[in-house]
Design an enzyme around this catalytic site. Structure first.
Site, PDB file in Angstrom:
ATOM      1  N   HIS A 100       0.892  -1.253   0.128  1.00 56.92           N
ATOM      2  CA  HIS A 100      -0.094  -0.057  -0.097  1.00 56.92           C
ATOM      3  C   HIS A 100       0.859   1.279   0.033  1.00 56.92           C
ATOM      4  O   HIS A 100       1.858   1.362   0.588  1.00 56.92           O
ATOM      5  CB  HIS A 100      -0.913  -0.011   1.090  1.00 56.92           C
ATOM      6  N   HIS A 102       0.820   5.170   1.021  1.00 64.38           N
ATOM      7  CA  HIS A 102       0.185   6.242   1.663  1.00 64.38           C
ATOM      8  C   HIS A 102       0.257   7.549   0.905  1.00 64.38           C
ATOM      9  O   HIS A 102       1.423   7.859   0.591  1.00 64.38           O
ATOM     10  CB  HIS A 102       0.598   6.527   3.085  1.00 64.38           C
TER      11      HIS A 102
HETATM   12  P1  5GP Z   1       1.089   0.558   7.485  1.00 64.13           P
HETATM   13  O1  5GP Z   1       1.507   1.037   8.838  1.00 64.13           O
HETATM   14  O2  5GP Z   1       1.202  -0.988   7.196  1.00 64.13           O
HETATM   15  O3  5GP Z   1       1.884   1.120   6.378  1.00 64.13           O
HETATM   16  O4  5GP Z   1      -0.170   1.106   7.065  1.00 64.13           O
HETATM   17  C1  5GP Z   1      -1.582   0.605   7.179  1.00 64.13           C
HETATM   18  C2  5GP Z   1      -2.384   1.581   7.336  1.00 64.13           C
HETATM   19  O5  5GP Z   1      -3.794   0.931   7.108  1.00 64.13           O
HETATM   20  C3  5GP Z   1      -2.713   2.315   8.485  1.00 64.13           C
HETATM   21  O6  5GP Z   1      -2.471   3.709   8.238  1.00 64.13           O
HETATM   22  C4  5GP Z   1      -3.966   2.180   9.119  1.00 64.13           C
HETATM   23  O7  5GP Z   1      -4.660   3.180   9.510  1.00 64.13           O
HETATM   24  C5  5GP Z   1      -4.694   1.585   7.861  1.00 64.13           C
HETATM   25  N1  5GP Z   1      -5.912   0.494   7.913  1.00 64.13           N
HETATM   26  C6  5GP Z   1      -5.657  -0.434   9.001  1.00 64.13           C
HETATM   27  N2  5GP Z   1      -6.808  -1.156   8.993  1.00 64.13           N
HETATM   28  C7  5GP Z   1      -7.662  -0.480   8.249  1.00 64.13           C
HETATM   29  C8  5GP Z   1      -9.257  -0.543   7.784  1.00 64.13           C
HETATM   30  O8  5GP Z   1      -9.857  -1.499   7.961  1.00 64.13           O
HETATM   31  N3  5GP Z   1      -9.630   0.252   7.082  1.00 64.13           N
HETATM   32  C9  5GP Z   1      -8.909   1.390   6.474  1.00 64.13           C
HETATM   33  N4  5GP Z   1      -9.641   2.208   5.819  1.00 64.13           N
HETATM   34  N5  5GP Z   1      -7.581   1.708   6.924  1.00 64.13           N
HETATM   35  C10 5GP Z   1      -7.322   0.747   7.621  1.00 64.13           C
END
Ligand code: 5GP
Length: 139
Positions: A100, A102
């Site tokens: 993903h 951001h």
């Molecule tokens: P990472 O920390 O892996 O780079 O980012 C994962 C992102 O996914 C986080 O910013 C978190 O807020 C988002 N996220 C986790 N669970 C969900 C969800 O159920 N729905 C949405 N829309 N975002 C999520």
């Protein structure tokens, strides 16, 4: 256990989201815990856990979608700038093992920061690592 990722469940509508964009290869939606208004996640539909495991078709589709989404987010939010962040592996801060990106808008009043402690480059180390990476690229 199905092994489907949280984000695959979002793509398939099993978990609700604020969907922004979708095509054959990618899907974009609002982050549930935004760092700023309009914080968006762009994901490939392919459930690759890290970007090095992404197929060329998914990678190309992500590359095409990033500027399209960034333009739309800037226009809709009035953001003055934005960061694109992409973590790979839990040691790098990744919490959902499905690639993903951001897209995080920044406003005049924004206070969020990304910790970064630059060091100076050691010349011989630079040569060694550049050679090693070039060697891997040529394999
Ligand atoms: P990472 O920390 O892996 O780079 O980012 C994962 C992102 O996914 C986080 O910013 C978190 O807020 C988002 N996220 C986790 N669970 C969900 C969800 O159920 N729905 C949405 N829309 N975002 C999520």
């Amino acid at each position: 256990m199905s092994g489907r990722t949280l984000f695959t469940k979002i793509i398939e509508g099993e978990i609700p989201c604020y969907k922004l964009y979708e095509n054959e290869h990618v899907f974009a939606f609002l982050d549930i815990n935004p760092l700023s208004k309009g914080h968006t996640l762009l994901i490939p539909k392919e459930p690759a856990p890290t970007i090095d495991q992404l197929t060329p078709d998914s990678a190309a589709a992500i590359g095409k979608a990033l500027p399209i989404l960034s333009r739309a987010i800037k226009e809709a939010t009035g953001a003055i700038a934005y960061n694109i962040i992409q973590n790979n592996g839990k040691e790098a801060g990744m919490t959902v093992p499905h690639v993903h990106f951001h897209i995080i808008p920044r406003y005049p009043e924004s206070k969020h920061s990304f910790t970064w402690e630059p060091k100076s480059m050691d010349v011989s180390e630079g040569r060694t690592i550049a050679d090693a990476i070039q060697h891997s690229l040529s394999e």
